[in-house]
Structures are given as C-alpha cells and as structure tokens.
Design a protein around this motif. Structure first.
Motif, PDB file in Angstrom:
ATOM      1  N   LEU A   1       0.891  -1.165  -0.001  1.00 31.71           N
ATOM      2  CA  LEU A   1      -0.050   0.086  -0.089  1.00 31.71           C
ATOM      3  C   LEU A   1       1.037   1.226   0.002  1.00 31.71           C
ATOM      4  N   ARG A   2       0.925   1.937  -1.171  1.00 30.57           N
ATOM      5  CA  ARG A   2       1.943   2.880  -1.206  1.00 30.57           C
ATOM      6  C   ARG A   2       1.195   4.233  -1.361  1.00 30.57           C
ATOM      7  N   ASN A   3      -0.056   4.398  -1.361  1.00 30.79           N
ATOM      8  CA  ASN A   3      -0.678   5.746  -1.155  1.00 30.79           C
ATOM      9  C   ASN A   3      -1.753   5.990  -0.374  1.00 30.79           C
ATOM     10  N   GLN A   4      -1.339   5.753   1.023  1.00 30.55           N
ATOM     11  CA  GLN A   4      -2.214   6.257   2.139  1.00 30.55           C
ATOM     12  C   GLN A   4      -2.214   7.326   2.871  1.00 30.55           C
ATOM     13  N   PHE A   5      -0.974   8.130   2.426  1.00 29.59           N
ATOM     14  CA  PHE A   5      -0.786   9.275   3.246  1.00 29.59           C
ATOM     15  C   PHE A   5      -1.517  10.486   2.287  1.00 29.59           C
TER      16      PHE A   5
ATOM     17  N   LEU B   1     -14.507  13.009  11.034  1.00 31.44           N
ATOM     18  CA  LEU B   1     -15.022  13.512   9.817  1.00 31.44           C
ATOM     19  C   LEU B   1     -14.150  14.019   9.096  1.00 31.44           C
ATOM     20  N   VAL B   2     -14.069  13.259   7.718  1.00 28.91           N
ATOM     21  CA  VAL B   2     -13.244  13.371   6.490  1.00 28.91           C
ATOM     22  C   VAL B   2     -14.214  13.848   5.320  1.00 28.91           C
ATOM     23  N   MET B   3     -13.628  15.048   4.790  1.00 31.66           N
ATOM     24  CA  MET B   3     -14.376  15.592   3.802  1.00 31.66           C
ATOM     25  C   MET B   3     -13.434  15.632   2.696  1.00 31.66           C
ATOM     26  N   ASP B   4     -14.320  15.114   1.452  1.00 28.90           N
ATOM     27  CA  ASP B   4     -13.652  15.161   0.045  1.00 28.90           C
ATOM     28  C   ASP B   4     -14.281  16.573  -0.535  1.00 28.90           C
ATOM     29  N   SER B   5     -13.267  17.377  -0.453  1.00 30.84           N
ATOM     30  CA  SER B   5     -13.472  19.035  -0.960  1.00 30.84           C
ATOM     31  C   SER B   5     -12.905  18.976  -2.491  1.00 30.84           C
ATOM     32  N   ARG B   6     -12.485  18.019  -3.186  1.00 32.45           N
ATOM     33  CA  ARG B   6     -11.704  18.019  -4.419  1.00 32.45           C
ATOM     34  C   ARG B   6     -10.412  18.850  -4.398  1.00 32.45           C
ATOM     35  N   LYS B   7      -9.837  18.857  -3.285  1.00 39.69           N
ATOM     36  CA  LYS B   7      -8.523  19.617  -3.239  1.00 39.69           C
ATOM     37  C   LYS B   7      -8.708  21.048  -3.585  1.00 39.69           C
TER      38      LYS B   7
ATOM     39  N   GLY C   1      -7.326  14.052  -0.546  1.00 41.75           N
ATOM     40  CA  GLY C   1      -5.977  14.273  -0.851  1.00 41.75           C
ATOM     41  C   GLY C   1      -5.548  13.196  -1.698  1.00 41.75           C
ATOM     42  N   ASP C   2      -6.117  12.761  -2.662  1.00 43.95           N
ATOM     43  CA  ASP C   2      -5.746  11.687  -3.685  1.00 43.95           C
ATOM     44  C   ASP C   2      -5.528  10.346  -2.801  1.00 43.95           C
ATOM     45  N   VAL C   3      -6.099  10.170  -1.834  1.00 43.32           N
ATOM     46  CA  VAL C   3      -6.368   8.765  -0.955  1.00 43.32           C
ATOM     47  C   VAL C   3      -7.811   8.375  -0.922  1.00 43.32           C
ATOM     48  N   ALA C   4      -7.956   7.092  -1.333  1.00 39.45           N
ATOM     49  CA  ALA C   4      -9.186   6.514  -1.146  1.00 39.45           C
ATOM     50  C   ALA C   4      -9.689   6.529   0.417  1.00 39.45           C
TER      51      ALA C   4
ATOM     52  N   GLY D   1       1.006  15.017   9.467  1.00 38.81           N
ATOM     53  CA  GLY D   1      -0.068  14.761   8.687  1.00 38.81           C
ATOM     54  C   GLY D   1      -1.155  13.807   8.893  1.00 38.81           C
ATOM     55  N   VAL D   2      -1.518  13.198   7.788  1.00 35.49           N
ATOM     56  CA  VAL D   2      -2.745  12.129   8.209  1.00 35.49           C
ATOM     57  C   VAL D   2      -2.506  11.033   7.150  1.00 35.49           C
ATOM     58  N   ILE D   3      -2.571   9.723   7.753  1.00 37.66           N
ATOM     59  CA  ILE D   3      -2.585   8.557   6.935  1.00 37.66           C
ATOM     60  C   ILE D   3      -3.719   7.666   7.238  1.00 37.66           C
ATOM     61  N   VAL D   4      -4.059   7.139   6.162  1.00 36.52           N
ATOM     62  CA  VAL D   4      -5.339   6.173   6.370  1.00 36.52           C
ATOM     63  C   VAL D   4      -4.905   4.537   6.247  1.00 36.52           C
ATOM     64  N   ILE D   5      -5.493   3.945   7.376  1.00 40.45           N
ATOM     65  CA  ILE D   5      -5.204   2.552   7.388  1.00 40.45           C
ATOM     66  C   ILE D   5      -6.572   1.849   7.036  1.00 40.45           C
ATOM     67  N   PRO D   6      -6.464   0.750   6.072  1.00 39.83           N
ATOM     68  CA  PRO D   6      -7.699  -0.012   5.769  1.00 39.83           C
ATOM     69  C   PRO D   6      -8.051  -0.632   7.061  1.00 39.83           C
ATOM     70  N   ALA D   7      -9.503  -0.676   7.338  1.00 42.14           N
ATOM     71  CA  ALA D   7      -9.839  -1.162   8.683  1.00 42.14           C
ATOM     72  C   ALA D   7      -9.423  -2.471   9.010  1.00 42.14           C
ATOM     73  N   HIS D   8      -9.232  -3.502   7.923  1.00 41.22           N
ATOM     74  CA  HIS D   8      -9.149  -4.960   8.296  1.00 41.22           C
ATOM     75  C   HIS D   8      -7.444  -5.082   8.666  1.00 41.22           C
ATOM     76  N   LEU D   9      -6.804  -4.046   8.449  1.00 42.07           N
ATOM     77  CA  LEU D   9      -5.341  -4.232   8.793  1.00 42.07           C
ATOM     78  C   LEU D   9      -4.928  -3.340   9.935  1.00 42.07           C
ATOM     79  N   ALA D  10      -6.039  -2.740  10.552  1.00 41.95           N
ATOM     80  CA  ALA D  10      -5.754  -1.850  11.743  1.00 41.95           C
ATOM     81  C   ALA D  10      -4.954  -2.690  12.811  1.00 41.95           C
ATOM     82  N   ASP D  11      -5.655  -3.732  13.290  1.00 45.37           N
ATOM     83  CA  ASP D  11      -4.834  -4.336  14.616  1.00 45.37           C
ATOM     84  C   ASP D  11      -3.497  -4.589  14.250  1.00 45.37           C
ATOM     85  N   GLU D  12      -3.115  -5.411  13.105  1.00 40.49           N
ATOM     86  CA  GLU D  12      -1.824  -6.036  12.800  1.00 40.49           C
ATOM     87  C   GLU D  12      -1.018  -4.746  12.435  1.00 40.49           C
TER      88      GLU D  12
END
Length: 241
Positions: free
Chosen positions: A31-35, A91-97, A165-168, A181-192
């Motif tokens: 996963l290279r694009n989570q920041f 609360l995370v907002m998609d404001s189209r950058k 910010g270009d992250v799903a 800054g902020v990074i996104v962890i897919p939920a199923h990977l959070a514990d590990e």
C-alpha cells in the motif's frame, strides 16, 4: 461501511506511533498511497488523532441549489454530518482538493469537539482557522479559506467512499494524524498495523539513541546481524518497553 470496530487497545497503540512508521508498515503490504497529500494540521497537537472515518462528499456548487437557505434544512448533508458523526470517529471531507472556499468553520468544528468527535480532515480549507487552532479537537486542512463552502462546494452525501488528498477513504477506515499529516489504514489491517508499528517505534527509538551516541547506521538500521538485536533487547529491558 466496514463492520470493524476500533478497540481501545488498538486506538491506544496508534496514539503512540508516527505516520512515517505507519507508512512503512503499509508499504510492506503493497500500500503506497495512504498518506493524505497537501493536508496539514491547523495547529500542532500534543497527541495523535486516531479514529474511524465518517465521510462527507462535496461536488462543485450549482448556484440555484446552493443558496444560504439550504442551511435551514436540518438534513443538509454538511449540517447532518456534524450532528451524526459518531463520538470517537473522524469527519473526513472530500473537497476535491479545492481550498478556494471553506469546507467548514469554527462553529461547526466546535460542535464536533463538544460531541466527542476525534478529529476533522479536509483536502480543502477551513474558515476561522485562528479560532480552530485554539480548539482541542485536531483539525487538518490544506490552507485557510474565508469564503463559505456554498461559494464552490455543494455537500451531497455522507458516509460513502470518498477521495481525500488523492487517497481513497472508506467509511470505517482508520485515520491517524500527527504533526506531520494524516494517514489512512484500511480497517481490516488496523490491529496488525498497530501491533507492528509499536514494535517498530521501539526499535526506531533505540536506533535514534544509538546514532546520537555516535553509532553508524550500517548494520543497525536495518539490523543485519544478531548483535544490534541483542543490544536492543537489553535496551528494552532497561527502558521497560
């Protein structure tokens, strides 16, 4: 919406790790694009922001549908998101950058704070940023922006997959924010990821101490023999980690 529920144990672990460490752990998993790009804290905070994503999506404003009167409707998606974002969530907002108009201002973000929301993130801008900086709630944006969101952004739906910010970002994903800054962890990977990054953080702290004491990074970072591992184990015992 993910069925995953963030445990207090995992939340506490992620409170103590940095976004670069998490980025490396995610990179190991491909996963290279989570920041989230070009988003930074309105003001530095002493503790990490950690919580599950509750999303809001904006589209370009259409003038006949985006007048001040829309705020009288309690189900207006922006107003509803502020009232429905669960305590402990982010609360995370998609404001189209697009930071030419604000995604929210200090009154709405104050309401999120009072409701126990863990943080707020947009890839656009916030108005009233000096006031937001003085709040306890962590807030992340691209830059300050005085114009009302109605100028350019039409809130259209909440708690759906968005881009920030270009992250799903999917509802229920785990966000960790620090002063970088902020990074996104897919939920199923959070514990590990939490377990692994706690260990990584301990080793990085050990390496930092060794380097500041004059050690070379060769063979130490990463460890390429048993010698640094043995010394690390002794260090952990001494530090109680």
């Amino acid at each position: 919406m993910s069925s995953y529920v963030l445990s207090s144990e995992t939340r506490n672990k992620l409170m103590g790790v940095a976004t670069p460490t998490i980025a490396t752990a995610l990179f190991k998993r491909g996963l290279r694009n989570q920041f989230i790009q070009d988003v930074r804290p309105v003001a530095p905070k002493k503790a990490n922001m950690v919580g599950q994503a509750f999303t809001l999506r904006y589209i370009p404003a259409r003038e006949d549908l985006n007048t001040l009167e829309v705020f009288r409707n309690p189900e207006h998606p922006q107003r509803a998101a502020v009232e429905k974002c669960p305590p402990g969530a982010i609360l995370v907002m998609d404001s189209r950058k697009d930071a030419r108009a604000a995604s929210a201002g200090s009154i709405l973000i104050s309401r999120l704070q009072v409701r126990g929301v863990a943080g707020v993130v947009t890839d656009g801008g916030f108005r009233d940023s000096p006031e937001i900086a003085n709040l306890d709630i962590p807030a992340y944006h691209h830059r300050p922006s005085a114009p009302t969101n109605l100028t350019l952004h039409q809130a259209i739906e909440m708690n759906v997959p968005i881009g920030c910010g270009d992250v799903a970002v999917f509802p229920g994903d785990i966000l960790v924010g620090d002063n970088e800054g902020v990074i996104v962890i897919p939920a199923h990977l959070a514990d590990e990821i939490a377990d692994e990054t706690v260990e990584m953080t301990a080793y990085e702290d050990f390496v930092t101490e060794e380097v500041l004491n004059g050690a070379t990074i060769i063979g130490l970072y990463p460890a390429t023999s048993d010698a640094p591992k043995v010394k690390f184990a002794e260090w952990r015992k001494q530090k109680g980690r």
